[in-house]
Scaffold this motif. Structure first.
Motif, PDB file in Angstrom:
ATOM      1  N   ARG A 250       1.006  -1.113  -0.201  1.00 32.90           N
ATOM      2  CA  ARG A 250       0.014   0.011   0.029  1.00 32.90           C
ATOM      3  C   ARG A 250       0.930   1.141   0.119  1.00 32.90           C
TER       4      ARG A 250
ATOM      5  N   ALA B 157      -5.369   3.712  -8.515  1.00 31.46           N
ATOM      6  CA  ALA B 157      -6.112   2.555  -7.579  1.00 31.46           C
ATOM      7  C   ALA B 157      -6.141   1.370  -8.162  1.00 31.46           C
ATOM      8  N   ALA B 158      -6.514   1.285  -9.414  1.00 28.77           N
ATOM      9  CA  ALA B 158      -6.688  -0.305  -9.888  1.00 28.77           C
ATOM     10  C   ALA B 158      -5.290  -1.124  -9.615  1.00 28.77           C
TER      11      ALA B 158
ATOM     12  N   ARG C 132      -3.076  -0.710  -7.518  1.00 28.29           N
ATOM     13  CA  ARG C 132      -2.578  -1.151  -6.068  1.00 28.29           C
ATOM     14  C   ARG C 132      -3.554  -2.003  -5.781  1.00 28.29           C
ATOM     15  N   LYS C 133      -4.844  -1.906  -6.303  1.00 31.01           N
ATOM     16  CA  LYS C 133      -5.831  -3.243  -5.702  1.00 31.01           C
ATOM     17  C   LYS C 133      -5.284  -4.525  -6.283  1.00 31.01           C
TER      18      LYS C 133
ATOM     19  N   ASP D 149      -3.985  -7.729  -4.077  1.00 28.15           N
ATOM     20  CA  ASP D 149      -4.649  -9.032  -4.091  1.00 28.15           C
ATOM     21  C   ASP D 149      -3.645 -10.066  -4.512  1.00 28.15           C
TER      22      ASP D 149
ATOM     23  N   THR E  74     -10.910  -4.355  -1.411  1.00 28.24           N
ATOM     24  CA  THR E  74      -9.791  -3.700  -2.102  1.00 28.24           C
ATOM     25  C   THR E  74     -10.305  -2.331  -2.374  1.00 28.24           C
ATOM     26  N   ARG E  75     -11.268  -1.852  -2.502  1.00 26.67           N
ATOM     27  CA  ARG E  75     -11.646  -0.559  -2.500  1.00 26.67           C
ATOM     28  C   ARG E  75     -10.987   0.255  -1.393  1.00 26.67           C
TER      29      ARG E  75
ATOM     30  N   PHE F 225      -8.592  -0.750   0.536  1.00 25.43           N
ATOM     31  CA  PHE F 225      -7.385  -0.828   0.615  1.00 25.43           C
ATOM     32  C   PHE F 225      -6.773   0.353  -0.418  1.00 25.43           C
ATOM     33  N   SER F 226      -7.387   0.624  -1.419  1.00 25.41           N
ATOM     34  CA  SER F 226      -6.863   1.514  -2.434  1.00 25.41           C
ATOM     35  C   SER F 226      -6.927   2.989  -2.063  1.00 25.41           C
TER      36      SER F 226
ATOM     37  N   TRP G 165     -10.410  -2.424   5.739  1.00 25.53           N
ATOM     38  CA  TRP G 165      -9.920  -3.762   4.794  1.00 25.53           C
ATOM     39  C   TRP G 165      -9.493  -4.678   5.697  1.00 25.53           C
TER      40      TRP G 165
ATOM     41  N   SER H  83     -15.039  -3.455   4.433  1.00 26.62           N
ATOM     42  CA  SER H  83     -15.172  -4.955   3.942  1.00 26.62           C
ATOM     43  C   SER H  83     -16.020  -5.578   4.926  1.00 26.62           C
TER      44      SER H  83
END
Length: 263
Positions: free
Chosen positions: A25, A32-33, A35-36, A40, A86-87, A89-90, A97, A168
């Motif tokens: 992170r 953001a995508a 980072r997600k 994962d 994940t959202r 987290f980003s 999360w 989450s």
């Protein structure tokens, strides 16, 4: 030193994956995508590698991995969500999360841990969790911060309850254990990895856990889709189940394509 118990292993794996995710992170990503995706992939790879090393005879069911039907004949199956939320987290200012690690053994959830890395918190089945006393006032229902499901809005309206938005699924479930909410009601469908560890931890803490019709939750099924979930204080279970039985919106949802589930 004595060998670690499955409870300890679940806790250590969730905490270590969480520490890795905090490092991921902190990197400079273009968006953001990215980072997600990195979160994962790296958490999944870490958990899979560690489980192969430490529990080579056990099967694994992970949100980020290919499902292997061999798990259906295994006595022990680790059910993991390497990054739940994940959202959140980003979004670097959010802490809601989690990492889920659960062990299913011979028909039941035998151990589990939910780490909330941005808070430095891990709740697990191997340590007694003291649940705060219930507070006076309306029933507090943990709900998605972005798209509160109609089911939970209808339930809150019928009970005079209030919605407590957060990220989450694991964080929502742990909010009940931590006394930040009284119930987590989900009717939009999830997968086993979304709820296995939260249910294991909540059950160990004395919470009621079931389907919305009160029937048991079953894991390591051929199809890992789980239509609905209730986690709540035991004293509220009968009231919530009765109210849910009266709601048309509590009907089991259709199964979406993988990745289309909202917690």
């Amino acid at each position: 030193m004595p060998p670690r118990s499955d409870h300890d292993l679940a806790r250590d794996l969730a905490e270590s994956a969480g520490a890795l995710l905090l490092q991921v992170r902190g990197r400079d990503f273009g968006d953001a995508a990215a980072r997600k995706a990195a979160g994962d992939a790296e958490s999944h790879r870490f958990l899979l590698d560690r489980l192969r090393e430490l529990c080579p005879g056990d099967a694994v069911l992970s949100e980020e991995g290919a499902d292997d039907a061999a798990r259906l004949g295994a006595e022990r199956v680790w059910i993991v969500d390497p990054l739940d939320g994940t959202r959140e987290f980003s979004e670097l200012d959010r802490s809601d999360w989690a990492v889920h690690v659960a062990l299913w053994e011979r028909g039941r959830l035998a151990a589990g841990a939910v780490a909330v890395p941005a808070e430095g918190l891990t709740l697990n089945t191997g340590e007694a969790t003291v649940v705060p006393e219930a507070v006076d006032g309306p029933i507090r229902l943990a709900v998605s911060r972005s798209r509160p499901p109609a089911l939970v809005q209808d339930l809150a309206a019928g009970l005079g309850g209030e919605l407590v938005p957060m990220g989450s699924a694991g964080v929502k479930a742990m909010a009940v254990v931590r006394g930040q909410a009284d119930a987590y009601v989900h009717g939009g469908g999830q997968y086993e990895w979304d709820s296995a560890a939260p249910v294991a931890v909540a059950s160990a803490a004395g919470m009621h856990t079931s389907r919305l019709d009160g029937s048991p939750l079953h894991y390591n099924q051929p199809d890992p889709w789980l239509p609905d979930l209730l986690i709540c204080r035991p004293a509220l279970a009968d009231r919530l189940l009765a109210a849910l039985a009266e709601l048309p919106s509590a009907a089991a949802p259709s199964r979406p394509n993988h990745g289309g589930v909202h917690a």
